[in-house]
Design a protein around this motif. Structure first.
Motif, short mmCIF file in Angstrom:
data_model
loop_
_atom_site.label_atom_id
_atom_site.label_comp_id
_atom_site.label_asym_id
_atom_site.label_seq_id
_atom_site.Cartn_x
_atom_site.Cartn_y
_atom_site.Cartn_z
N ALA B 27 0.97 -1.18 -0.13
CA ALA B 27 0.07 0.26 0.07
C ALA B 27 1.41 0.91 0.04
CB ALA B 27 -1.63 0.07 1.00
N ILE B 30 2.36 1.70 -3.23
CA ILE B 30 1.21 1.73 -4.51
C ILE B 30 1.02 3.45 -3.85
CG2 ILE B 30 -0.68 2.30 -5.13
CD1 ILE B 30 -1.13 -0.83 -4.48
N ARG B 34 0.18 6.66 -6.59
CA ARG B 34 0.05 7.45 -6.91
C ARG B 34 -0.01 8.50 -6.13
NH1 ARG B 34 -6.03 6.00 -4.88
NH2 ARG B 34 -5.83 7.70 -6.19
N LEU C 83 -5.30 3.27 -1.06
CA LEU C 83 -6.24 1.75 -1.79
C LEU C 83 -7.63 2.19 -2.65
CD1 LEU C 83 -5.24 -0.57 0.66
CD2 LEU C 83 -4.14 0.12 -1.22
N ASN C 84 -8.70 3.67 -1.64
CA ASN C 84 -9.27 3.19 -2.86
C ASN C 84 -9.42 5.02 -3.79
OD1 ASN C 84 -12.12 4.26 -3.32
ND2 ASN C 84 -12.15 6.16 -1.72
N PRO C 85 -10.05 3.96 -4.82
CA PRO C 85 -9.37 5.12 -6.40
C PRO C 85 -10.30 5.87 -6.57
CG PRO C 85 -11.03 2.87 -6.79
CD PRO C 85 -10.59 2.28 -4.86
N ASN C 86 -11.43 6.15 -5.55
CA ASN C 86 -11.62 7.35 -6.37
C ASN C 86 -11.45 8.64 -5.32
OD1 ASN C 86 -13.58 6.15 -8.73
ND2 ASN C 86 -14.53 5.53 -6.01
N SER C 87 -10.41 8.44 -4.14
CA SER C 87 -9.72 9.44 -2.54
C SER C 87 -9.64 10.66 -3.24
CB SER C 87 -9.37 8.80 -2.10
OG SER C 87 -7.87 8.01 -2.51
#
Lengths: 93, 128, 162
Positions: B27, B30, B34, C83-87
């Protein structure tokens, strides 16, 4: 039974850590700036250290834990030196 | 992995701890991919170095205590080492990044309050 | 005491670390570890670091407990965010927090706790204004971060170091 569980969980743990190293390597290659690369190198080192701990569990020897300690120490020192270099352009002032 | 007498509860505990720790590390990495800015990314590795490391080392402690292959003391050393060194590394790196961003006058970085630093920035050139 | 053993706690922890690395407590290793620990603490004395003066010991354990609980909560919050794609990834920002704590060791401990928490990172300390610049991932609860820093940690550190 427990043997099978352990085998697959250690394997899964290693695969996940390898994936984490791949993510760090992606950021290492992409940048965009030097500090991003140094940061991802640090994350890369930590995941590599944890990977060695799981190798130690797989084989049951102490050897890998000592390697993990050395990797941790090397990662710390190299990241510090690189951060110092980014700050002033010299490692030793 | 020796012996068939390894108890089932311990195997499940070790598996859960190992997978949870490695998922936290993943996490964090990632997050490295991100997040958009450097100052956001500096939060990402701490996921792996705080509880990610603790979970994996705890799994190792449980495994070696149950099998009694060796006393589980190296894990303690690794934990102490990681928890002491990570904040130091991140703080130094963050300060280096702040310094570089201020010299280049990048985006919305808060200005330095140190007059010495400001004087230096007037004269210094862009770092590469 | 001060000549032979300038830093008794450092010497002891070096000896313990040596024995842990060797994984034995045989007399030979104790002797060797003791020699190394004594030499290393002599070298430390040559650097003449400032000695920390701890006034009260009990709040140390409460501080450690609070830090562990906060780091755990922050681990969960940050993993959810990642991990929340919409965050929303744009909610982070800088915060300036005024501090009363001036003790160097207290500040060092506070900075380590803040940086070890995944949701916050210590960037810079200004000694003149005694302010600290931190970066937080969740800027919307900015007052919560300031309260955590000031009332959960700083009061305890002031108790410990005075």
């Amino acid at each position: 039974m427990s043997q099978i569980i352990l085998f697959w969980s250690v394997l899964a743990c290693e695969a996940i850590l390898a994936l984490a190293m791949a993510c760090a390597a992606y950021r290492l290659a992409r940048g965009p700036r030097a500090q991003d690369r140094v940061l991802s190198l640090d994350a890369f080192y930590v995941s590599g250290m944890l990977l060695l701990v799981t190798f130690g569990i797989r084989t049951g020897t102490t050897l890998y834990f000592e390697v993990a300690l050395i990797i941790g120490a090397l990662g710390f020192v190299s990241t510090l030196a690189l951060a110092k270099f980014l700050m002033r352009g010299e490692v030793i002032e | 992995m020796t012996g068939d007498q390894f108890p089932l509860w311990a195997a499940i505990a070790v598996s859960v701890l190992l997978v949870a720790g490695s998922l936290l590390m993943l996490a964090g990495c990632i997050g490295m991919v991100r997040f958009r800015s450097f100052y956001q990314r500096i939060h990402a590795p701490t996921l792996g170095t705080s509880f990610g490391t603790i979970f994996i080392l705890a799994g190792s402690v449980v495994y070696f205590t149950v099998t009694q292959l060796r006393p589980a003391v190296h894990e303690v050393l690794i934990f102490v080492f990681v928890s002491v060194t990570t904040p130091v590394t991140l703080m130094l790196l963050a300060r280096a990044a702040l310094y570089r961003d201020r010299i280049e006058r990048v985006q919305d970085v808060p200005a330095s309050k140190d007059p010495l630093d400001n004087a230096e920035m007037q004269t210094s050139k862009k770092p590469s | 005491m001060s000549r032979v053993l300038p830093y008794p706690l450092l010497t002891l922890s070096l000896l313990i670390m040596w024995l842990l690395l060797q994984q034995s407590a045989s007399p030979g290793h104790i002797l060797l570890g003791l020699a190394i620990a004594l030499l290393a603490s002599r070298a430390m004395a040559a650097l003449q670091p400032e000695k920390p003066r701890v006034i009260r010991f009990l709040p140390i354990f409460r501080l450690a407990g609070r830090a562990v609980v906060d780091i755990m909560a922050s681990n969960i919050a940050v993993s959810k965010l990642i991990l929340n794609p919409n965050s929303d990834m744009t909610k982070s920002g800088f915060l300036t927090v005024p501090l009363e704590l001036k003790h160097r060791f207290g500040l060092a401990i506070l900075s380590c706790i803040v940086t070890a928490t995944p949701g916050s990172a210590w960037l810079e300390y200004h000694p003149e204004e005694s302010e600290v610049l931190i970066h937080v991932l969740d800027i919307e609860n900015d007052q919560e971060w300031i309260d955590t820093l000031k009332y959960r940690y700083e009061t305890l550190l002031l108790e410990i170091f005075g």
